[in-house]
Scaffold this motif. Structure first.
Motif, PDB file in Angstrom:
ATOM      1  N   GLN A   1       0.839  -1.539   0.123  1.00 26.43           N
ATOM      2  CA  GLN A   1      -0.115  -0.029   0.255  1.00 26.43           C
ATOM      3  C   GLN A   1       1.228   1.032  -0.203  1.00 26.43           C
ATOM      4  OE1 GLN A   1      -2.528  -0.829   3.705  1.00 26.43           O
ATOM      5  NE2 GLN A   1      -4.324  -0.918   1.458  1.00 26.43           N
ATOM      6  N   TYR A   2       0.180   2.870  -0.593  1.00 29.31           N
ATOM      7  CA  TYR A   2       0.789   3.455  -0.450  1.00 29.31           C
ATOM      8  C   TYR A   2       0.232   4.911  -0.552  1.00 29.31           C
ATOM      9  CZ  TYR A   2       3.343   0.041  -3.555  1.00 29.31           C
ATOM     10  OH  TYR A   2       4.373  -0.860  -3.904  1.00 29.31           O
ATOM     11  N   GLU A   3       0.746   5.950   0.091  1.00 28.41           N
ATOM     12  CA  GLU A   3       0.063   7.195   0.884  1.00 28.41           C
ATOM     13  C   GLU A   3       0.136   7.981  -0.650  1.00 28.41           C
ATOM     14  OE1 GLU A   3       0.560   4.720   4.167  1.00 28.41           O
ATOM     15  OE2 GLU A   3       2.001   5.934   2.596  1.00 28.41           O
ATOM     16  N   LEU A   4       0.757   7.903  -1.154  1.00 24.92           N
ATOM     17  CA  LEU A   4       0.730   8.968  -2.840  1.00 24.92           C
ATOM     18  C   LEU A   4       1.718   7.755  -3.520  1.00 24.92           C
ATOM     19  CD1 LEU A   4       1.231  12.352  -3.886  1.00 24.92           C
ATOM     20  CD2 LEU A   4       3.274  12.053  -2.853  1.00 24.92           C
ATOM     21  N   ILE A   5       1.044   8.150  -4.613  1.00 22.96           N
ATOM     22  CA  ILE A   5       1.117   7.140  -6.442  1.00 22.96           C
ATOM     23  C   ILE A   5       1.229   8.966  -6.992  1.00 22.96           C
ATOM     24  CG2 ILE A   5      -0.061   6.114  -7.754  1.00 22.96           C
ATOM     25  CD1 ILE A   5      -1.691   4.606  -5.837  1.00 22.96           C
ATOM     26  N   PHE A   6       2.218   8.111  -8.121  1.00 19.61           N
ATOM     27  CA  PHE A   6       2.014   9.649  -9.539  1.00 19.61           C
ATOM     28  C   PHE A   6       1.634   8.627 -10.655  1.00 19.61           C
ATOM     29  CE2 PHE A   6       5.125  11.336 -12.417  1.00 19.61           C
ATOM     30  CZ  PHE A   6       3.318  12.674 -13.015  1.00 19.61           C
ATOM     31  N   ILE A   7       0.945   9.135 -11.505  1.00 18.19           N
ATOM     32  CA  ILE A   7       1.142   8.257 -12.932  1.00 18.19           C
ATOM     33  C   ILE A   7       0.707   8.969 -13.940  1.00 18.19           C
ATOM     34  CG2 ILE A   7      -0.393   6.285 -14.433  1.00 18.19           C
ATOM     35  CD1 ILE A   7      -2.254   5.547 -11.549  1.00 18.19           C
TER      36      ILE A   7
ATOM     37  N   LEU B   1      -3.665   2.261  -2.852  1.00 18.53           N
ATOM     38  CA  LEU B   1      -4.120   3.093  -1.591  1.00 18.53           C
ATOM     39  C   LEU B   1      -4.016   2.807  -0.695  1.00 18.53           C
ATOM     40  CD1 LEU B   1      -3.249   6.241  -2.903  1.00 18.53           C
ATOM     41  CD2 LEU B   1      -5.457   6.811  -2.693  1.00 18.53           C
ATOM     42  N   ALA B   2      -2.597   3.477   0.349  1.00 17.90           N
ATOM     43  CA  ALA B   2      -3.623   3.935   1.756  1.00 17.90           C
ATOM     44  C   ALA B   2      -4.452   3.913   1.898  1.00 17.90           C
ATOM     45  CB  ALA B   2      -2.270   3.991   2.613  1.00 17.90           C
ATOM     46  N   PRO B   3      -5.066   4.281   3.102  1.00 19.35           N
ATOM     47  CA  PRO B   3      -5.874   4.698   3.885  1.00 19.35           C
ATOM     48  C   PRO B   3      -5.291   6.717   3.361  1.00 19.35           C
ATOM     49  CG  PRO B   3      -6.353   3.510   4.749  1.00 19.35           C
ATOM     50  CD  PRO B   3      -4.701   3.013   4.135  1.00 19.35           C
ATOM     51  N   GLY B   4      -6.293   7.335   3.574  1.00 25.09           N
ATOM     52  CA  GLY B   4      -6.009   9.289   3.067  1.00 25.09           C
ATOM     53  C   GLY B   4      -4.958   9.726   1.948  1.00 25.09           C
ATOM     54  N   GLY B   5      -4.309   7.714   1.292  1.00 28.74           N
ATOM     55  CA  GLY B   5      -3.622   9.014   0.041  1.00 28.74           C
ATOM     56  C   GLY B   5      -4.543   9.366  -0.900  1.00 28.74           C
TER      57      GLY B   5
ATOM     58  N   VAL C   1     -12.664  12.380  -7.888  1.00 26.39           N
ATOM     59  CA  VAL C   1     -11.938  13.354  -8.056  1.00 26.39           C
ATOM     60  C   VAL C   1     -12.304  14.506  -9.027  1.00 26.39           C
ATOM     61  CG1 VAL C   1     -11.398  13.191 -11.263  1.00 26.39           C
ATOM     62  CG2 VAL C   1     -12.430  11.049  -9.615  1.00 26.39           C
ATOM     63  N   GLU C   2     -11.120  15.067  -8.735  1.00 22.15           N
ATOM     64  CA  GLU C   2     -10.735  16.871  -9.096  1.00 22.15           C
ATOM     65  C   GLU C   2      -9.838  16.739  -9.968  1.00 22.15           C
ATOM     66  OE1 GLU C   2      -9.124  20.347  -6.653  1.00 22.15           O
ATOM     67  OE2 GLU C   2      -9.068  18.758  -5.763  1.00 22.15           O
ATOM     68  N   GLU C   3     -10.151  17.560 -11.347  1.00 21.96           N
ATOM     69  CA  GLU C   3      -9.356  17.995 -12.384  1.00 21.96           C
ATOM     70  C   GLU C   3      -8.389  19.124 -11.719  1.00 21.96           C
ATOM     71  OE1 GLU C   3      -8.638  18.931 -16.824  1.00 21.96           O
ATOM     72  OE2 GLU C   3     -10.420  18.782 -15.876  1.00 21.96           O
TER      73      GLU C   3
ATOM     74  N   ALA D   1      -4.548  16.651 -15.912  1.00 24.62           N
ATOM     75  CA  ALA D   1      -4.532  16.320 -14.431  1.00 24.62           C
ATOM     76  C   ALA D   1      -5.637  16.006 -13.584  1.00 24.62           C
ATOM     77  CB  ALA D   1      -2.987  16.867 -13.956  1.00 24.62           C
ATOM     78  N   TRP D   2      -5.604  15.049 -12.888  1.00 24.94           N
ATOM     79  CA  TRP D   2      -6.324  14.696 -11.703  1.00 24.94           C
ATOM     80  C   TRP D   2      -6.064  14.419 -10.638  1.00 24.94           C
ATOM     81  CZ3 TRP D   2      -6.831  13.689 -16.880  1.00 24.94           C
ATOM     82  CH2 TRP D   2      -7.770  14.407 -17.686  1.00 24.94           C
ATOM     83  N   ARG D   3      -6.243  14.980  -9.594  1.00 21.98           N
ATOM     84  CA  ARG D   3      -6.597  14.221  -8.436  1.00 21.98           C
ATOM     85  C   ARG D   3      -7.596  13.526  -7.940  1.00 21.98           C
ATOM     86  NH1 ARG D   3      -6.911  15.939  -2.613  1.00 21.98           N
ATOM     87  NH2 ARG D   3      -4.714  15.627  -1.467  1.00 21.98           N
ATOM     88  N   LEU D   4      -7.183  12.070  -7.196  1.00 19.91           N
ATOM     89  CA  LEU D   4      -8.105  11.179  -6.913  1.00 19.91           C
ATOM     90  C   LEU D   4      -8.133  10.693  -6.032  1.00 19.91           C
ATOM     91  CD1 LEU D   4      -7.645  11.028 -10.063  1.00 19.91           C
ATOM     92  CD2 LEU D   4      -8.924   8.882 -10.223  1.00 19.91           C
ATOM     93  N   GLN D   5      -9.072  10.735  -5.040  1.00 17.56           N
ATOM     94  CA  GLN D   5      -8.719  10.102  -3.327  1.00 17.56           C
ATOM     95  C   GLN D   5     -10.182   9.100  -3.230  1.00 17.56           C
ATOM     96  OE1 GLN D   5      -8.996  14.057  -1.246  1.00 17.56           O
ATOM     97  NE2 GLN D   5      -7.371  12.888   0.057  1.00 17.56           N
ATOM     98  N   PRO D   6     -10.031   8.120  -2.079  1.00 18.76           N
ATOM     99  CA  PRO D   6     -11.428   7.261  -1.929  1.00 18.76           C
ATOM    100  C   PRO D   6     -12.632   8.364  -1.367  1.00 18.76           C
ATOM    101  CG  PRO D   6      -9.666   6.606  -0.590  1.00 18.76           C
ATOM    102  CD  PRO D   6      -8.597   7.401  -1.170  1.00 18.76           C
ATOM    103  N   LEU D   7     -14.121   8.151  -1.774  1.00 14.93           N
ATOM    104  CA  LEU D   7     -15.397   8.649  -1.455  1.00 14.93           C
ATOM    105  C   LEU D   7     -15.121   8.799   0.287  1.00 14.93           C
ATOM    106  CD1 LEU D   7     -17.467   7.239  -4.006  1.00 14.93           C
ATOM    107  CD2 LEU D   7     -16.995   9.701  -3.535  1.00 14.93           C
ATOM    108  N   ASN D   8     -14.510   8.001   0.741  1.00 12.52           N
ATOM    109  CA  ASN D   8     -14.776   7.770   2.272  1.00 12.52           C
ATOM    110  C   ASN D   8     -12.967   8.557   3.025  1.00 12.52           C
ATOM    111  OD1 ASN D   8     -13.029   6.093   1.596  1.00 12.52           O
ATOM    112  ND2 ASN D   8     -14.153   4.622   3.136  1.00 12.52           N
TER     113      ASN D   8
END
Length: 754
Positions: free
Chosen positions: A660-666, A698-702, A725-727, A746-753
């Protein structure tokens, strides 16, 4: 046999007129030009003399007969009618060369067979003895030319082509044939200059062909004096006594020529690998006392004005065959022009070029131009008088100003050519070299330079403030100059966007040259540090393929990290400048986090994450080359032990990974079909699966940052139902890309929760 023959001399296309002058000067009568040949009449002695002395011909053909043919049988009959016993013994060997077509003969091999059969049948003995075929070193070489129903049957007296003088056993990548080099020297007036005791310099001499041909002309050496095997050597009509007389006369002339004080003939060559081959060729020609060759760039060649030298500078600059050669070639021509203006006042120059548009960029007008062919390539010979009134430099000046400058320049040249003056201590005073002006920019070039300087002034302050020394300074701001110009510390990387088909290619080329001329002046960068590439619509992984193999890396910096770029070997440099804001954001957010970089390329984002204090980093890419580059980027900044580099297909790797990772770049490519991956990756089709796989890691809060530069990309709306999802495209466009905000999204994605 008669003592007056019809003779045909073949030559490279475009040399006919010069060859006609040369041959008539030797005594050829009733001479006239044909395509790639001349014809006339003369004695056997003249034929021998032309073999020995022609600097321009390829072959000397002695015509045996001309006859009309209607078909293959009449061709056979016409050849069979010749009494071949006067020319070749039945035990001898022959080779047949056939050219032309018509009269039912459309295949040169078939025509040559018919000619051979006729000769062999005529000479066949009762016991079956007959001539054999030897295509390499025959006793007799027969030539038949078929032209509009007429056969011209000849003996080739030359044997191997006369341009093969025998001294050039080693050659460079694109050598001029010896007879073409001689033709250029003759057209440039070298025989006159040499007779006056003038000097000769070749600043790009390669393996020394111009130098040797020039010295042979100056020393009155027959170009084929050392040849031992001739087309007439075993010919039964050969008169050895006549040949030996001509040979002895030529040897006497050569001995007398070489006994004279040598002229100053010098060659300079930048490529160290060509120096020894050039010297070997010169020694084989017996001209080591006349010619000296030195290693050096164009700017190093130095005539000696202290000895009042004047003469000819002759040069055949490279033509450029690789993508991106335009920049280096433009500056090569500019350097040549600058050197002529600086060191060769009062000289003459001859520049043989396959790129006449570049010839215009030397800053000196040519007073004459001649069309030549170098093989199948059309070329121009530019003849130049190196005098101030021929210079195309500086700002526009009045006639009075030009006259003053002309007088001053001539006075400097005369001063430099006098015996050196002594100072009060009796030491020579070194003459001051004339000031070299930059070649004047065209109106369009000046506009382009003005825009570059304006952009540099604005962006330079911003870049300094941000701690950046690599940024885009121009991006097709003016539509007619469709270039991207990037600064990498003290290098400039230029990408030429392919012009639309509606644009005249010549105009596009001229504008490119205008821009390239302006860039070093406007940015105050040395010309040798400008690299150009042409960017076209790429398919698959073409943009990542190797273009060159120089292996030269340049160190640049941004946001406190050092990165390696390679400006020459690939279409891209190893650093996507437009992603700088995202890399800096990752650096700010990485502290204490596990960072994953997918499609990591050269792992520049990973270096920023490590700089920002990431707990661990993992970088995944399919290319071993780029992972090795990534390793060098990390070690350059002192990072190594906790930074994993994984080679693999990203989709398969993600599916198998359990961490698991807190920060992922693709930042995926638009399209990839590498042999090392299963199937084909298409960012539009596959981004949903890719992001689902990444979000699962993705780790929680990632946070996942996703970007791509596919202009037609449509983000799948279903993803917004599964994730926040935020552009953030607008936030990731820096000041140097403000003119081109669609460079990426570019977009920023996080889990809904999350």
């Amino acid at each position: 046999m008669s003592d007056r023959y019809e003779l045909v001399l073949t030559c490279p296309k475009s040399l006919e007129g010069l060859l006609l002058e040369e041959a008539t000067g030797q005594g050829l009568e009733e001479a006239r030009e044909q395509t790639a040949a001349i014809r006339g009449f003369g004695s056997l002695e003249l034929a021998y003399k032309l073999c020995l002395w022609s600097r321009l011909a390829n072959r000397v053909l002695l015509v045996l007969d001309r006859f009309t043919i209607k078909d293959a049988e009449s061709l056979y009959d016409g050849v069979h009618a010749i009494d071949w016993s006067e020319h070749l013994q039945a035990t001898g060997s022959l080779a047949v060369e056939f050219s032309g077509h018509g009269s039912g003969i459309d295949n040169s091999h078939f025509g040559a067979l018919k000619v051979k059969d006729a000769i062999v049948d005529r000479l066949r003995q009762a016991d079956g003895t007959r001539p054999s075929v030897d295509k390499v070193n025959p006793h007799l070489r027969v030539h038949l030319r078929l032209d509009r129903g007429e056969a011209i049957l000849s003996l080739d007296l030359s044997g191997h082509s006369l341009h093969q003088r025998g001294y050039r056993l080693q050659q460079g990548a694109a050598p001029l044939k010896e007879n073409l080099a001689a033709a250029i020297l003759i057209r440039a007036g070298w025989p006159r200059i040499a007779a006056e005791g003038g000097a000769l310099a070749d600043p790009m001499c390669g393996v020394g062909t111009f130098l040797v041909e020039a010295a042979m002309i100056a020393a009155d050496i027959a170009p084929n004096l050392t040849r031992e095997q001739w087309g007439f050597s075993e010919w039964l009509g050969h008169v050895p006594a006549l040949w030996k007389k001509l040979q002895a006369e030529a040897e006497e002339r050569a001995a007398a020529g070489l006994a004279r004080p040598p002229l100053w003939i010098r060659g300079y060559e930048a490529d160290p690998r060509l120096i020894q081959p050039a010297r070997n060729n010169i020694e084989r020609a017996g001209l080591g006392d006349w010619i000296k060759v030195y290693q050096g760039e164009v700017a190093t060649f130095e005539p000696r004005p202290d000895q009042n030298q004047k003469g000819l500078v002759v040069s055949n600059p490279p033509y450029g065959e690789r993508l991106g050669d335009e920049a280096s070639l433009l500056y090569l021509y500019q350097n040549l022009g600058e050197r002529l203006r600086q060191a060769c006042m009062g000289w003459e120059a001859a520049v043989f070029t396959g790129a006449p548009d570049l010839g215009k960029r030397m800053g000196i007008r040519s007073h004459k131009q001649y069309a030549f062919w170098n093989g199948a390539l059309p070329c121009k010979l530019l003849l130049i008088k190196v005098l101030p009134d021929q210079f195309v430099t500086g700002e526009r000046r009045t006639p009075e100003q030009r006259q003053v400058e002309r007088e001053e320049a001539l006075a400097r040249a005369e001063e430099a050519s006098e015996a050196p003056k002594l100072n009060r201590n009796g030491n020579p005073i070194k003459p001051v070299a004339p000031v070299v002006e930059q070649a004047r920019l065209s109106e369009g070039g000046q506009m382009f330079a003005n825009r570059l300087q304006k952009n540099l002034k604005q962006l330079g302050k911003w870049a300094k403030r941000e701690g950046i020394d690599c940024y885009r300074v121009y991006d097709a701001d003016m539509p007619e100059y469709a270039l991207a110009v990037d600064l990498y510390h003290d290098w400039v990387h230029v990408q030429e966007y392919a012009a639309p088909k509606s644009i005249d290619p010549e105009k596009a080329q001229a504008r490119l040259f205008d821009a390239l001329a302006a860039i070093p002046q406007a940015l105050n960068i040395d010309k040798s540090r400008v690299i150009i590439k042409r960017r076209e619509r790429q398919s698959g992984t073409k943009q990542y393929e190797r273009q060159s193999a120089q292996g030269q890396f340049v160190e640049v910096s941004e946001g406190g990290v050092k990165l390696l770029v390679n400006l020459t070997d690939y279409l891209d440099t190893g650093l996507f400048l437009d992603h700088r804001p995202l890399r800096l954001r990752i650096q700010r957010e990485a502290a204490g986090k596990r960072f994953l970089n997918l499609f990591c390329y050269t792992a520049t984002a990973t270096v920023h994450a490590a700089k920002g204090g990431a707990r661990t980093t993992t970088s995944v890419d399919l290319s071993k080359t780029y992972l090795d580059w990534a390793r060098r980027n990390l070690s350059l900044n002192g990072f190594s032990d906790k930074n994993r580099l994984e080679q693999g297909d990203v989709m398969a790797w993600l599916a198998a990974d359990t961490a698991q990772y807190e920060l992922i770049f693709i930042d995926p490519p638009t399209f990839s079909n590498s042999k090392r991956m299963e199937g084909v990756f298409d960012v539009q089709r596959d981004h949903v699966q890719l992001l689902d796989l990444a979000m699962a890691r993705l780790a929680p809060g990632g946070v996942v940052y996703f970007s791509n530069n596919f202009r037609k990309f449509q983000f799948d709306e279903e993803l917004a139902q599964r994730y926040r999802v935020e552009e953030i495209s607008a936030e990731t466009i820096a000041a140097d890309f403000a003119r081109n905000p669609r460079i990426h999204r570019a977009w920023r994605l996080q889990p809904l929760n999350g």
